[in-house]
Design a protein around this motif. Structure first.
Motif, mmCIF file in Angstrom:
data_model
loop_
_atom_site.group_PDB
_atom_site.id
_atom_site.type_symbol
_atom_site.label_atom_id
_atom_site.label_comp_id
_atom_site.label_asym_id
_atom_site.label_seq_id
_atom_site.Cartn_x
_atom_site.Cartn_y
_atom_site.Cartn_z
ATOM 1 N N GLU A 21 0.831 -1.203 0.000
ATOM 2 C CA GLU A 21 0.000 0.000 0.000
ATOM 3 C C GLU A 21 0.867 1.256 0.000
ATOM 4 O O GLU A 21 1.884 1.317 0.684
ATOM 5 C CB GLU A 21 -0.925 0.011 1.218
ATOM 6 N N ASP A 73 -10.565 8.277 -6.397
ATOM 7 C CA ASP A 73 -11.292 7.011 -6.448
ATOM 8 C C ASP A 73 -11.534 6.498 -7.870
ATOM 9 O O ASP A 73 -12.095 5.418 -8.055
ATOM 10 C CB ASP A 73 -12.612 7.103 -5.674
ATOM 11 N N VAL A 111 -7.806 2.047 -3.069
ATOM 12 C CA VAL A 111 -8.298 1.136 -2.044
ATOM 13 C C VAL A 111 -9.264 1.841 -1.084
ATOM 14 O O VAL A 111 -10.377 1.384 -0.867
ATOM 15 C CB VAL A 111 -7.131 0.511 -1.235
ATOM 16 N N ARG A 112 -8.799 2.968 -0.499
ATOM 17 C CA ARG A 112 -9.622 3.649 0.497
ATOM 18 C C ARG A 112 -9.050 5.033 0.807
ATOM 19 O O ARG A 112 -7.966 5.375 0.370
ATOM 20 C CB ARG A 112 -9.675 2.827 1.792
ATOM 21 N N GLU A 114 -8.016 7.386 4.159
ATOM 22 C CA GLU A 114 -7.657 7.174 5.554
ATOM 23 C C GLU A 114 -6.953 8.420 6.085
ATOM 24 O O GLU A 114 -6.320 9.151 5.326
ATOM 25 C CB GLU A 114 -6.719 5.965 5.645
#
Length: 91
Positions: free
Chosen positions: A26, A63, A69-70, A72
């Motif tokens: 990541e 996105d 992925v996300r 955060e």
């Protein structure tokens, strides 16, 4: 963003990152702002908040990347990275 998407408002995103999958690892990129976006599809309007990142020449929706992925908080991402490194050191 499709032709029927409209950015209604942008908000600063200090301290937030977009997390991407880079071949099983990541990585994080700073989010410059969150955009309140209104989309229309099939006669239905929908609003959502979407992250945006800068690539040096432009700002784009984070996105939309295939390896996204996300979202955060940067602090939480850094803590996760430190924990992963500690676990690797123990092995």
């Amino acid at each position: 963003m499709s032709n029927l998407d409209t950015i209604i408002q942008i908000m600063p995103a200090t301290g937030w990152v977009a997390v991407y999958d880079e071949g099983g690892e990541e990585s994080a990129q700073a989010i410059v702002c969150f955009a309140l976006v209104e989309s229309e599809a099939g006669g239905t309007r929908r609003r959502s908040v979407r992250p945006m990142c800068a690539d040096g020449r432009s700002v784009a929706f984070a996105d939309e990347a295939t390896n996204f992925v996300r979202v955060e908080e940067l602090e939480a991402f850094e803590e996760d990275e430190e924990e992963d490194e500690e676990e690797e050191d123990e092995e």
